[in-house]
Scaffold this active site. Structure first.
Site, PDB file in Angstrom:
ATOM      1  N   ARG A 148       0.861  -1.255  -0.252  1.00  0.00           N
ATOM      2  CA  ARG A 148      -0.152   0.051  -0.147  1.00  0.00           C
ATOM      3  C   ARG A 148       0.811   1.116   0.070  1.00  0.00           C
ATOM      4  NH1 ARG A 148      -3.243  -3.568  -0.645  1.00  0.00           N
ATOM      5  NH2 ARG A 148      -5.271  -3.836   0.328  1.00  0.00           N
ATOM      6  N   SER A 163     -10.851  -1.049   3.396  1.00  0.00           N
ATOM      7  CA  SER A 163      -9.971  -1.273   4.740  1.00  0.00           C
ATOM      8  C   SER A 163      -9.690   0.075   5.202  1.00  0.00           C
ATOM      9  CB  SER A 163      -8.851  -2.027   4.370  1.00  0.00           C
ATOM     10  OG  SER A 163      -8.943  -3.221   3.859  1.00  0.00           O
ATOM     11  N   GLU A 208      -4.991   3.390   6.378  1.00  0.00           N
ATOM     12  CA  GLU A 208      -4.800   3.448   5.071  1.00  0.00           C
ATOM     13  C   GLU A 208      -5.701   4.369   4.474  1.00  0.00           C
ATOM     14  OE1 GLU A 208      -5.693  -0.400   3.338  1.00  0.00           O
ATOM     15  OE2 GLU A 208      -6.204   0.568   1.438  1.00  0.00           O
TER      16      GLU A 208
HETATM   17  N1  EPU Z   1     -10.327 -11.370   9.847  1.00  0.00           N
HETATM   18  C1  EPU Z   1     -10.874 -11.855  11.236  1.00  0.00           C
HETATM   19  N2  EPU Z   1     -11.914 -10.874  11.338  1.00  0.00           N
HETATM   20  C2  EPU Z   1     -12.529  -9.810  10.589  1.00  0.00           C
HETATM   21  C3  EPU Z   1     -11.869  -9.686   9.282  1.00  0.00           C
HETATM   22  C4  EPU Z   1     -10.758 -10.537   9.014  1.00  0.00           C
HETATM   23  O1  EPU Z   1     -10.483 -12.613  12.057  1.00  0.00           O
HETATM   24  O2  EPU Z   1     -13.497  -9.347  10.791  1.00  0.00           O
HETATM   25  C5  EPU Z   1      -8.959 -12.412   9.506  1.00  0.00           C
HETATM   26  C6  EPU Z   1      -9.644 -13.683   9.357  1.00  0.00           C
HETATM   27  O3  EPU Z   1      -8.466 -14.625   9.568  1.00  0.00           O
HETATM   28  C7  EPU Z   1      -9.270 -13.585   7.767  1.00  0.00           C
HETATM   29  C8  EPU Z   1      -8.242 -12.606   7.702  1.00  0.00           C
HETATM   30  O4  EPU Z   1      -8.446 -11.739   8.612  1.00  0.00           O
HETATM   31  O5  EPU Z   1      -8.899 -14.971   7.205  1.00  0.00           O
HETATM   32  C9  EPU Z   1      -7.927 -11.911   6.318  1.00  0.00           C
HETATM   33  O6  EPU Z   1      -9.108 -11.396   6.198  1.00  0.00           O
HETATM   34  P1  EPU Z   1      -9.451 -10.678   4.464  1.00  0.00           P
HETATM   35  O7  EPU Z   1      -9.238 -12.088   3.547  1.00  0.00           O
HETATM   36  O8  EPU Z   1     -10.714 -10.213   4.509  1.00  0.00           O
HETATM   37  O9  EPU Z   1      -8.315  -9.620   4.217  1.00  0.00           O
HETATM   38  P2  EPU Z   1      -7.779  -8.693   4.957  1.00  0.00           P
HETATM   39  O10 EPU Z   1      -6.579  -8.710   5.279  1.00  0.00           O
HETATM   40  O11 EPU Z   1      -8.703  -8.253   6.188  1.00  0.00           O
HETATM   41  C10 EPU Z   1      -7.049  -7.214   2.739  1.00  0.00           C
HETATM   42  C11 EPU Z   1      -6.883  -6.156   2.177  1.00  0.00           C
HETATM   43  C12 EPU Z   1      -8.386  -5.964   1.293  1.00  0.00           C
HETATM   44  C13 EPU Z   1      -8.269  -7.184   0.439  1.00  0.00           C
HETATM   45  C14 EPU Z   1      -8.318  -8.374   0.895  1.00  0.00           C
HETATM   46  C15 EPU Z   1      -8.448  -9.582   0.230  1.00  0.00           C
HETATM   47  C16 EPU Z   1      -5.662  -4.610   3.622  1.00  0.00           C
HETATM   48  C17 EPU Z   1      -5.551  -3.494   4.515  1.00  0.00           C
HETATM   49  N3  EPU Z   1      -6.582  -4.883   3.048  1.00  0.00           N
HETATM   50  O12 EPU Z   1      -8.075  -7.401   3.790  1.00  0.00           O
HETATM   51  O13 EPU Z   1      -8.196  -4.766   0.460  1.00  0.00           O
HETATM   52  O14 EPU Z   1      -9.464  -6.989  -0.430  1.00  0.00           O
HETATM   53  O15 EPU Z   1      -7.051  -8.495   1.988  1.00  0.00           O
HETATM   54  O16 EPU Z   1      -7.079  -9.856  -0.359  1.00  0.00           O
HETATM   55  O17 EPU Z   1      -4.579  -5.174   3.148  1.00  0.00           O
HETATM   56  C18 EPU Z   1      -8.852  -2.322   0.967  1.00  0.00           C
HETATM   57  O18 EPU Z   1      -7.501  -2.169   0.833  1.00  0.00           O
HETATM   58  O19 EPU Z   1      -9.854  -1.359   1.125  1.00  0.00           O
HETATM   59  C19 EPU Z   1      -9.197  -3.524   0.846  1.00  0.00           C
HETATM   60  C20 EPU Z   1     -10.583  -4.054   1.092  1.00  0.00           C
END
Ligand code: EPU
Length: 337
Positions: free
Chosen positions: A164, A236, A332
């Protein structure tokens, strides 16, 4: 060129905050951009260039000039045996670019389907999802340097991409306005299907193609993330923190189920959504501000929230995570005002 005074930015920020800007200036060509920048009034004013507003939190009205590009369009610039280079105007909606690539059978950005915002912002922000970041396909970026008033080309390396992050996000660098983004796409798809349940979801399809990957990603995003048109949000709100392995092991002693991803050099990336959920925020509401019930990393405007109210909730999340885990979450989302 479009110039408006006391202009509402409600349609220019995905939190849908009804803030106003003193001036709104939109250019449709580099020539128009030069004219704006050369203007004395512009030089004396406080200004901010925005894209699709999918990563902004306006705390107050903006007492200056909001600049916005209307340079759109997608075209092919180069073709080799294995790849295509396409050029997209910074104001082109990012998902239109993904759709165009997929429809033409060119791979590389299909995992980045359905991300709100414009292409210039996507390249500056290094958007990422489902194991792919836009930097993986960036060939070069064309900018207009506001100080030297010259066009400049940045190779992918010169963009200094990180998670990012890019060169353009560093406020100590010359201010650049991204005008065009060039992407190198592959004619033969190389699918990236290792992230989360993407591979599992693809079992529902008869075959894996660029279109089915795009379709699966869109479905996952629709299930997990609120549609900004319906419920104001900026995706996010925080980045996923990268911590030392030592700190991670300490936390894991108390929370053996903590998810993590290796982040190189004895460092570990932890999902901020998980940390926020552990602190009890998921699905909670604080007046007109909510923490999305399916993804704790997303703060939503339930109706008539102000930027201040959203910032206050973000602050309590940050404080709770810091207290419980000793981790400082970084926004972010960019605060304005
Ligand atoms: N999780 C939880 N609770 C929650 C959300 C997530 O426990 O409420 C844990 C779960 O273990 C899950 C893990 O976090 O497996 C990862 O969650 P998710 O796959 O939803 O991804 P993220 O790390 O929360 C990132 C990006 C997103 C992107 C997704 C999918 C960042 C800050 N965010 O989210 O990007 O869509 O991966 O690849 O890196 C954005 O930047 O606006 C965005 C939506």
């Amino acid at each position: 060129m479009k110039i408006e005074e006391n202009y509402s930015l409600e349609k220019h920020n995905t939190f849908h905050l009804p803030v106003k800007t003193r001036w709104f200036m939109e250019y449709s060509s580099e020539e128009e951009l030069c004219n704006i920048l050369r203007d004395e009034y512009f030089q004396e004013s406080h200004s901010l260039h925005i894209g699709g507003g999918s990563n902004l939190l306006f705390i107050t009205d903006f007492n200056g000039i909001i600049l916005h590009s209307a340079i759109r369009g997608i075209s092919v610039c180069e073709e080799t045996e294995e790849s295509m280079v396409i050029r997209a105007g910074a104001a082109e909606l990012w998902d239109n670019v993904v759709c165009y690539a997929v429809e033409n059978g060119w791979g590389g950005i299909e995992n980045l389907s359905y991300i709100p915002g414009e292409t210039g912002g996507a390249a500056i922000q290094n958007i990422g999802a489902y194991g792919v970041e836009i930097k993986d396909c960036i060939e070069k970026i064309e900018t207009y340097n506001q100080l030297t008033r010259e066009k400049q080309i940045f190779s992918r390396e010169a963009c200094e991409y990180g998670y990012r992050y890019s060169y353009f996000k560093n406020e100590h660098h010359d201010p650049h306005i991204v005008t065009y983004v060039y992407l190198r796409l592959t004619k033969k798809p190389r699918f990236a299907l290792d992230y989360g349940h993407l591979a599992t979801r693809l079992q529902d399809y008869p075959e894996i193609t660029l279109s089915t990957v795009r379709d699966a990603v869109i479905r996952i995003r629709k299930e997990k993330l609120p549609k900004p048109e319906v419920l104001g949000n900026a995706g996010s709100f925080f980045t996923n923190p990268v911590i030392s392995r030592e700190q991670f092991e300490k936390i894991r002693n108390s929370y053996p189920q903590i998810p993590s991803y290796p982040a190189g050099d004895a460092r570990v990336k932890v999902p901020a959504g998980w940390l926020i959920e552990q602190c009890g925020f998921k699905g909670k509401t604080h007046g007109p501000v909510g923490i999305y019930e399916k993804q704790a990393l997303v703060i939503v405007n339930l109706g008539n929230a102000t930027g201040d109210e959203i910032a206050l909730v973000a602050k309590s999340i940050r404080m709770a995570v810091s207290e419980q885990f000793g981790i400082d979450l970084v926004s972010e989302v960019k605060y304005v005002g």
